[in-house]
Design a protein around this motif. Structure first.
Motif, PDB file in Angstrom:
ATOM      1  N   UNK A 171       0.826  -1.196   0.000  1.00  0.00           N
ATOM      2  CA  UNK A 171       0.000   0.000   0.000  1.00  0.00           C
ATOM      3  C   UNK A 171       0.865   1.252   0.000  1.00  0.00           C
ATOM      4  N   UNK A 172       0.357   2.292  -0.613  1.00  0.00           N
ATOM      5  CA  UNK A 172       1.087   3.556  -0.716  1.00  0.00           C
ATOM      6  C   UNK A 172       0.116   4.708  -0.488  1.00  0.00           C
ATOM      7  N   UNK A 173       0.633   5.927  -0.584  1.00  0.00           N
ATOM      8  CA  UNK A 173      -0.212   7.091  -0.367  1.00  0.00           C
ATOM      9  C   UNK A 173      -0.391   7.394   1.105  1.00  0.00           C
ATOM     10  N   UNK A 174      -1.352   8.217   1.424  1.00  0.00           N
ATOM     11  CA  UNK A 174      -1.556   8.660   2.801  1.00  0.00           C
ATOM     12  C   UNK A 174      -2.576   7.791   3.529  1.00  0.00           C
ATOM     13  N   UNK A 175      -2.504   7.829   4.855  1.00  0.00           N
ATOM     14  CA  UNK A 175      -3.485   7.130   5.685  1.00  0.00           C
ATOM     15  C   UNK A 175      -4.713   8.020   5.797  1.00  0.00           C
ATOM     16  N   UNK A 176      -5.897   7.543   5.418  1.00  0.00           N
ATOM     17  CA  UNK A 176      -7.094   8.388   5.489  1.00  0.00           C
ATOM     18  C   UNK A 176      -7.298   8.970   6.884  1.00  0.00           C
TER      19      UNK A 176
END
Length: 898
Positions: A387-392
């Motif tokens: 997984x990548x990107x930001x943590x909601x």
């Protein structure tokens, strides 16, 4: 003396127990009637001594078993043709088939309704027109004796006088036995259970108490749980047969059980399809972990499914679209240890989701914002995916959230980035595992503000900066791992929190939280002595350059330029003379240099330079590459030194095959290693004890060295999956490996091991996974343990020993997968050639390698020579030359680099 007894009538009393066997000896017996004594049980006697028995009435008791083939075999021939014989067996629990010899009686009344006879009746019975008071002739079929399976009437048989015929069952109802009085869903349940038993080798189950004993309520059968308890005979609500050695295909009829709510088949060798799962109207829990389902296609059609367990099923690929039809019902989903891939976007639609465990899969992309809006969510475990990107941010406001696990300690690829969410409105939060990602920025001032029961927070090895917020000081007890970040300030008031870090702050002060600036610790903090005796204290750095300006450093190493390290590596190992040095020392990105792979397009993750003519000593600077996971230098004449390998904090795969290595001193410091290949080297003496400290090791290969002496205990290396120690000079007994639960490949071949093969060898391993055991070319004696029969899929090599026994049970149909299915085709010869024969492989593995007659081998199995001459090309006990192996490994290395 009852020798002359002719009539014995005791019906409708309260007799109990079995029929005395002496009754069978009453040759003059004409009538025996014990009808409706419900306490009478056991098998029926053959009554084979009676010559003129006119009536046998056992109706309404609890007799069981099949009718003996010798039943009434003593009747006089004239008596059978001149007299009517009446036999009442109705309403018992008899099973099996009726003996065809009853057809020798010309006039017979045979009452068999209400039992568990499976039929069909012998065809000769249907021609007996005088049977059943002439009804067989009037009805014109065996229906006059008993309604066939799948039909019924109130008497259990057809009759012209009562105008009753046998009626077919309809809908979901069934009647599985001859002579049924009615069709019922209870009968449907019995039929489904019978099909499950037969389709999954029920006779071989680990526990099958009461199964197929029709005199016992089906709810008392092992693993069958009913709404009315064990004394009931219908309304099955649960089947619990996990870990029970089921082997076969799960019958779809089980999905038709009308009241089934829970089904547990975990850890069996069961193949399943879900085409008919829509019929399971009440099925809420499905526990299928560690079984062979291959695909979950169709599973989404389960109308009431609330909980699904699919852990360790070796499933690959994306989630099928129909799975998302479970949106409205699914609450708990466990799919860890598979290889599911794809994005998570659609999972945000599972509005009732409470627990979602997907550890160690291949999911990728970002976490959808919708996951942070699942108000019922308690556990969300997606560690070791991609997984990548930001943590909601929505995760910070989930009121029921207890565990969020997203760490990335092993897998490469893009990681989670962006700020650390505050998690400031999670009163139930107990665990937060976010370590080894790329989170950045400061720790929020309101971090964990509403959490009342936190047990462990891991935000270590990210890119967090600044100070630890003083608001955390309000926690009386907190375990929070923050090392390996860019944190530079911590208020001294934290040092008074004596219950923090499992009470270590009381012993070590703030050092138990983070090592101070200009110091380092193995764990970036002090927590005492670990299980290996290593002290984790914070040690001052001796470097002149200030390399540790942050709290919680795990090394004093000065930040390095990876290009410079690779240049040093190139020069030290004669890079100009490598077979392939494309890109090295050029202006190209180091990620484009031959044999170099990068993580995130910048940091070196792997160096694969096997069989590339490297010469010299690899410099210890190579261990300073922070993200180096894989180092392959096999098949090169180098002088490898393990000094400094403790700095390679992420090195998990090291291959030094055929490098001339003679010792492994220092390897014990490579704590992160998972794979270590040291084949075809010059390591001598006893087994290196340094290796026993590598508790995370999964693969250890040391084939063709020169080690000797007894093999050690491998109890500490509990994670071993593959152990190859063939072609050495080890002696003594074969270890049991009873603490090794995960081994699937064990090679101890071509040594000098002696004694018997341990009966409990690998006693704790999974029986479901394919297993390879190679003990060939030793000095082992005795037999192959019968206990090996517990393995479902075993490849066993034991040739060229002194084996004197091979239990036939190891060669039967239950072991059809053994030795790559050779046991299916060649029986015991597929395991070992028997005494009196030999083969160059010690067994038969194809039509061209049969076990040949050998008169000089009188007693031993699995022999590879005859009359002192080795057969064919057997390697047997003849060790191949080191030169041949070295050349072979060079070729293998070149192929790996193709």
């Amino acid at each position: 003396d009852l020798t002359f007894l002719e009539n014995f009538v005791v019906g409708k009393n309260k007799l109990e127990g079995k029929l005395p066997s002496q009754i069978n000896d009453l040759a003059n017996l004409k009538e025996l009637s014990v009808f409706y004594n419900e306490g009478m049980t056991g098998p029926i006697l053959p009554f084979s001594e009676a010559t003129a028995l006119e009536k046998l009435d056992l109706e309404g008791c609890q007799f069981t078993g099949s009718i003996p083939s010798s039943f009434l075999s003593g009747l006089d021939a004239d008596f059978k043709s001149d007299n009517e014989v009446i036999i009442h067996l109705s309403d018992n629990a008899f099973t099996g088939e009726l003996p065809s010899s009853l057809g020798d009686i010309d006039t017979l009344y045979l009452g068999i309704a209400g039992n568990h006879f499976e039929g069909p009746l012998p065809a000769s019975f249907c021609d007996k027109s005088d049977w059943m008071n002439g009804q067989v002739g009037l009805v014109g079929s065996c229906d006059a004796i008993a309604c066939p399976a799948g039909t019924y009437n109130y008497d259990g048989y057809a009759s012209r006088s009562t105008k009753l015929s046998c009626n077919p069952c309809g809908g979901l109802e069934t009647a599985p036995f001859l002579g049924s009085y009615s069709c019922s869903k209870a009968a449907l349940e019995i039929t489904a259970l019978k099909q499950l038993y037969e389709a999954t080798a029920g006779s071989q189950w680990d526990t099958s108490d009461n199964w197929m004993e029709y005199d016992k309520p089906i709810c008392s059968w092992h693993g069958v749980i009913c709404d009315g308890g064990p004394d009931a005979n219908n309304t099955i609500v649960e089947i619990n047969l996990g870990d029970n050695y089921l082997d076969g295909t799960f019958p779809s009829s089980m999905f038709e059980l009308p009241h089934l709510e829970r089904l547990n088949l975990k850890n069996n060798k069961v193949f399943m399809k879900f085409n008919d799962i829509y019929k399971a109207k009440k099925l809420e829990l499905l526990y299928l972990s560690s079984i062979d389902i291959g695909s979950i296609e169709g599973l989404g059609r389960a109308p009431a499914l609330r909980e699904l367990h699919l852990t360790s099923n070796e499933i690959t690929g994306s989630i099928p679209n129909d799975f998302y039809d479970l949106f409205d019902t699914l609450e708990n989903l466990y799919i860890a240890y598979n290889s599911f891939s794809g994005r998570l976007d659609k999972f945000a639609g599972f509005s009732k989701l409470v627990n979602f465990y997907a550890y160690n899969n291949e999911f990728s992309g970002t976490i959808p914002d919708g996951m942070g809006k699942l108000s019922n969510l308690q556990h969300f475990v997606f560690a070791e995916n991609k997984l990548s990107g930001t943590i909601p941010l929505g995760f910070s406001s989930l009121p029921s959230l207890k565990l969020l696990s997203l760490y990335r300690r092993i897998k490469s690829g893009p990681k989670l980035t962006g700020p650390l969410p505050p998690f400031n409105n999670n009163p139930s939060l107990e665990g937060l595992y976010l370590d080894y990602n790329h989170l950045s920025g400061t720790i929020p001032a309101d971090f964990l503000e509403a959490s009342l029961n936190t047990k462990l927070i891991t935000i270590s090895h990210n890119r967090l900066t600044g100070e630890i917020p003083l608001t955390l000081d309000s926690f009386d007890a907190l375990n929070i791992e923050m090392e390996g970040n860019l944190i530079d300030r911590m208020d001294v008031r934290f040092c008074d929190n004596v219950e923090w870090m499992d009470g270590k702050v009381k012993d070590f002060g703030c050092n138990a939280i983070l090592c101070p600036k200009h110091t380092y610790g193995t764990f970036g903090r002090q927590n005492g002595t670990d299980s290996n005796g290593t002290d984790s204290k914070c040690t001052p750095c001796a470097n002149e350059v200030d390399s540790t300006p942050y709290l919680g450093s795990t090394t004093c190493d000065v930040p390095i330029n990876e290009r410079d390290v690779l240049d040093i590596f190139y020069n030290a190992l004669g890079g100009d003379n490598w077979d392939n040095n494309e890109g090295w020392k050029s202006d190209k990105s180091i990620c484009d240099w031959f044999g170099v792979e990068c993580r995130d397009g910048t940091s070196v993750q792997a160096i694969r330079l096997g069989a590339n003519n490297l010469k010299g000593t690899p410099p210890k600077e190579i261990f300073l590459l922070r993200q180096l996971h894989i180092l392959w230098l096999h098949s090169n004449p180098i002088e490898f030194d393990f000094d400094g390998i403790d700095r390679a904090l992420n090195l998990v795969d090291l291959r030094l095959d055929a490098t001339g290595l003679s010792d492994v001193y220092g390897v014990q410091n490579a704590k992160q290693l998972r794979v270590l290949n040291l084949n075809y080297n010059q390591i001598s003496g006893s087994f290196p004890t340094e290796l026993l400290g590598l508790e995370r090791l999964e693969t250890l290969s040391m084939v063709d060295n020169d080690m000797s002496g007894n093999l050690p205990s491998f109890d500490k290396m509990k994670g071993l999956i593959t152990l190859r120690l063939g072609s050495n000079r080890f002696s003594g007994a074969v270890p049991t490996f009873v603490s090794s639960r995960y081994i699937t490949h064990l090679d101890l071949s071509d040594n000098e091991l002696s004694g018997a093969i341990p009966d409990n060898l690998l006693d704790e391993v999974s029986l479901r996974k394919p297993m390879t055991i190679d003990l060939s070319s030793n000095k082992l004696t005795g037999g192959v343990p019968l206990r090996f029969d517990r393995f479902d899929d075993l490849t066993l090599y034991v040739r060229d020993n002194k084996i004197t026994d091979l239990p036939p049970a190891l060669c039967d149909a239950d072991n059809k997968r053994w030795n790559l299915r050779d046991v299916t085709f060649y029986g015991c010869d597929g395991i070992m050639c028997p005494p009196g024969t030999a083969s160059y492989r010690g067994r038969q593995s194809d039509q061209g390698s049969p076990c040949q007659r050998c008169s000089s081998n009188r007693d031993l199995y699995g022999q590879v020579s005859c009359d002192g001459v080795a057969l064919g090309s057997s390697s047997g006990a003849r060790r191949k030359s080191r030169l041949a192996l070295f050349v072979g490994s060079l070729v293998a290395g070149l192929l790996l680099l193709q």
